[in-house]
Write a protein that holds these residues in place. Structure first.
Motif, PDB file in Angstrom:
ATOM      1  N   GLY A   1       2.423  -2.000  -4.330  1.00 47.83           N
ATOM      2  CA  GLY A   1       2.354  -1.858  -2.879  1.00 47.83           C
ATOM      3  C   GLY A   1       1.126  -1.122  -2.398  1.00 47.83           C
ATOM      4  O   GLY A   1       0.932  -0.953  -1.191  1.00 47.83           O
ATOM      5  N   GLN A   2       0.286  -0.689  -3.329  1.00 45.09           N
ATOM      6  CA  GLN A   2      -0.967  -0.022  -2.974  1.00 45.09           C
ATOM      7  C   GLN A   2      -2.129  -0.912  -3.426  1.00 45.09           C
ATOM      8  O   GLN A   2      -2.198  -1.281  -4.595  1.00 45.09           O
ATOM      9  CB  GLN A   2      -1.055   1.336  -3.658  1.00 45.09           C
ATOM     10  CG  GLN A   2      -2.303   2.134  -3.291  1.00 45.09           C
ATOM     11  CD  GLN A   2      -2.464   3.329  -4.213  1.00 45.09           C
ATOM     12  OE1 GLN A   2      -2.804   3.166  -5.373  1.00 45.09           O
ATOM     13  NE2 GLN A   2      -2.190   4.522  -3.697  1.00 45.09           N
TER      14      GLN A   2
ATOM     15  N   ASN B   1      -2.683   2.440   1.009  1.00 44.26           N
ATOM     16  CA  ASN B   1      -1.231   2.339   0.952  1.00 44.26           C
ATOM     17  C   ASN B   1      -0.732   1.274   1.922  1.00 44.26           C
ATOM     18  O   ASN B   1      -0.690   1.497   3.142  1.00 44.26           O
ATOM     19  CB  ASN B   1      -0.595   3.684   1.296  1.00 44.26           C
ATOM     20  CG  ASN B   1      -1.020   4.785   0.359  1.00 44.26           C
ATOM     21  OD1 ASN B   1      -1.306   4.537  -0.816  1.00 44.26           O
ATOM     22  ND2 ASN B   1      -1.074   6.005   0.869  1.00 44.26           N
ATOM     23  N   LEU B   2      -0.374   0.127   1.370  1.00 35.43           N
ATOM     24  CA  LEU B   2       0.210  -0.934   2.193  1.00 35.43           C
ATOM     25  C   LEU B   2       1.721  -0.766   2.254  1.00 35.43           C
ATOM     26  O   LEU B   2       2.290  -0.581   3.320  1.00 35.43           O
ATOM     27  CB  LEU B   2      -0.185  -2.301   1.637  1.00 35.43           C
ATOM     28  CG  LEU B   2      -1.690  -2.591   1.647  1.00 35.43           C
ATOM     29  CD1 LEU B   2      -1.980  -3.957   1.031  1.00 35.43           C
ATOM     30  CD2 LEU B   2      -2.269  -2.503   3.059  1.00 35.43           C
ATOM     31  N   SER B   3       2.394  -0.808   1.102  1.00 38.05           N
ATOM     32  CA  SER B   3       3.852  -0.635   1.100  1.00 38.05           C
ATOM     33  C   SER B   3       4.347   0.028  -0.188  1.00 38.05           C
ATOM     34  O   SER B   3       5.340  -0.422  -0.766  1.00 38.05           O
ATOM     35  CB  SER B   3       4.531  -1.991   1.280  1.00 38.05           C
ATOM     36  OG  SER B   3       4.136  -2.890   0.238  1.00 38.05           O
TER      37      SER B   3
ATOM     38  N   ASP C   1       6.111   2.981  -2.633  1.00 36.76           N
ATOM     39  CA  ASP C   1       7.198   3.947  -2.495  1.00 36.76           C
ATOM     40  C   ASP C   1       6.552   5.314  -2.270  1.00 36.76           C
ATOM     41  O   ASP C   1       5.988   5.909  -3.189  1.00 36.76           O
ATOM     42  CB  ASP C   1       8.048   3.944  -3.765  1.00 36.76           C
ATOM     43  CG  ASP C   1       9.275   4.844  -3.653  1.00 36.76           C
ATOM     44  OD1 ASP C   1       9.277   5.764  -2.805  1.00 36.76           O
ATOM     45  OD2 ASP C   1      10.225   4.640  -4.431  1.00 36.76           O
TER      46      ASP C   1
ATOM     47  N   THR D   1       1.080   8.346   4.266  1.00 36.79           N
ATOM     48  CA  THR D   1       1.769   7.278   4.971  1.00 36.79           C
ATOM     49  C   THR D   1       1.289   5.924   4.450  1.00 36.79           C
ATOM     50  O   THR D   1       0.480   5.848   3.517  1.00 36.79           O
ATOM     51  CB  THR D   1       1.573   7.395   6.496  1.00 36.79           C
ATOM     52  OG1 THR D   1       2.487   6.509   7.161  1.00 36.79           O
ATOM     53  CG2 THR D   1       0.141   7.062   6.909  1.00 36.79           C
ATOM     54  N   SER D   2       1.814   4.856   5.036  1.00 39.27           N
ATOM     55  CA  SER D   2       1.468   3.498   4.614  1.00 39.27           C
ATOM     56  C   SER D   2       1.534   2.567   5.810  1.00 39.27           C
ATOM     57  O   SER D   2       2.107   2.904   6.851  1.00 39.27           O
ATOM     58  CB  SER D   2       2.438   3.013   3.535  1.00 39.27           C
ATOM     59  OG  SER D   2       3.742   2.836   4.074  1.00 39.27           O
TER      60      SER D   2
ATOM     61  N   ALA E   1       3.326  -0.087   5.935  1.00 37.07           N
ATOM     62  CA  ALA E   1       4.743  -0.413   6.130  1.00 37.07           C
ATOM     63  C   ALA E   1       5.462   0.682   6.910  1.00 37.07           C
ATOM     64  O   ALA E   1       6.259   0.397   7.820  1.00 37.07           O
ATOM     65  CB  ALA E   1       5.412  -0.631   4.781  1.00 37.07           C
ATOM     66  N   ALA E   2       5.178   1.954   6.576  1.00 39.38           N
ATOM     67  CA  ALA E   2       5.820   3.069   7.272  1.00 39.38           C
ATOM     68  C   ALA E   2       5.439   3.108   8.745  1.00 39.38           C
ATOM     69  O   ALA E   2       6.200   3.604   9.583  1.00 39.38           O
ATOM     70  CB  ALA E   2       5.452   4.385   6.598  1.00 39.38           C
TER      71      ALA E   2
ATOM     72  N   HIS F   1       1.618  -5.561   6.197  1.00 39.24           N
ATOM     73  CA  HIS F   1       1.286  -4.837   4.973  1.00 39.24           C
ATOM     74  C   HIS F   1       1.230  -5.718   3.731  1.00 39.24           C
ATOM     75  O   HIS F   1       1.255  -5.204   2.614  1.00 39.24           O
ATOM     76  CB  HIS F   1       2.302  -3.706   4.732  1.00 39.24           C
ATOM     77  CG  HIS F   1       3.730  -4.168   4.695  1.00 39.24           C
ATOM     78  ND1 HIS F   1       4.545  -4.119   5.817  1.00 39.24           N
ATOM     79  CD2 HIS F   1       4.479  -4.688   3.701  1.00 39.24           C
ATOM     80  CE1 HIS F   1       5.735  -4.579   5.500  1.00 39.24           C
ATOM     81  NE2 HIS F   1       5.726  -4.930   4.210  1.00 39.24           N
ATOM     82  N   ASP F   2       1.128  -7.035   3.889  1.00 35.60           N
ATOM     83  CA  ASP F   2       1.015  -7.872   2.700  1.00 35.60           C
ATOM     84  C   ASP F   2      -0.431  -7.848   2.196  1.00 35.60           C
ATOM     85  O   ASP F   2      -1.387  -7.729   2.969  1.00 35.60           O
ATOM     86  CB  ASP F   2       1.472  -9.304   2.986  1.00 35.60           C
ATOM     87  CG  ASP F   2       0.597 -10.006   3.990  1.00 35.60           C
ATOM     88  OD1 ASP F   2      -0.280 -10.787   3.571  1.00 35.60           O
ATOM     89  OD2 ASP F   2       0.750  -9.751   5.203  1.00 35.60           O
TER      90      ASP F   2
END
Length: 226
Positions: free
Chosen positions: A88-89, A167-169, A171, A189-190, A192-193, A198-199
């Protein structure tokens, strides 16, 4: 899916690796590519990928900031302190020859920050530099300044290694095993947050769209040794 190297801007190889790439495997390949670029036997490289969960230690890493080493900890050889990579990063490794793009390391770091900020803007995320803090910053849902991207660079024979992570999505709890980049007082943060797109494909396209402007910004006056 088969990895497909492709021509990038200014003849640079633009590589996107599917799935997760082991950090140490990527590190070894990046170092070999940098040596080949310095020797004039390989093209420059922009490499986009993701890693399995890992904590990486820069040359200024403080062991007291390794709070909970629940994932492998790997010396990275780059500048900076501890950081996290994981699913996700988006990680971007930049193997670029500053002999032909301007021997100015500060300019290079500034240009990389600007490139990521411009790409995030295309996702609807307002990001910015923060005085005295390397990296990419934005405001989280509470309005607090939060880190959304990290920059870590090494330069050898005027060829760059390492690069950025965004940081896209991921954990975000995985960041609690370290003090990210030594900055305990700021959250992470990201996209997604923040409730934004965030793809990886969309972000990669944003990076590609803004890559030419990034390369043009690399030529700065002066030469700074590293």
């Amino acid at each position: 899916m088969i990895e497909q190297p492709a021509p990038g801007p200014d003849g640079i190889e633009w590589r996107v690796s599917p799935g997760l790439t082991d950090y140490q495997v990527a590190l070894a390949e990046m170092e070999a590519r940098a040596a080949a670029v310095a020797a004039g036997t390989a093209r420059e490289l922009i490499w986009l990928l993701e890693h399995p969960p890992v904590y990486t230690a820069g040359t200024s890493a403080d062991p007291r900031e390794l709070v909970d080493p629940r994932f492998p900890v790997v010396p990275a050889g780059r500048g900076g302190r501890y950081t996290y990579h994981g699913p996700g990063q988006r990680v971007g490794y930049l193997v670029l020859d500053l002999n032909r793009r301007g021997r100015d390391v500060r300019c290079f770091v500034h240009a990389v920050e600007g490139w990521v900020i411009a790409a995030l803007a295309r996702l609807g995320i307002t990001a910015f530099r923060a005085e005295g803090r390397i990296g990419i910053w934005t405001h989280d849902a509470s309005g607090a300044e939060a880190k959304i991207g990290a920059i870590g660079i090494r330069v050898r024979r005027w060829v760059t290694l390492h690069g950025f992570s965004v940081n896209l999505s991921p954990d975000l709890l995985h960041f609690t095993g370290i003090v990210p980049c030594g900055l305990a007082e700021f959250p992470v943060t990201s996209a997604a947050a923040l409730g934004m797109v965030h793809d990886t494909a969309t972000f990669d396209a944003a990076l590609a769209f803004t890559a030419e402007a990034f390369l043009q910004s690399l030529i700065c006056a002066g030469e700074n040794e590293t």
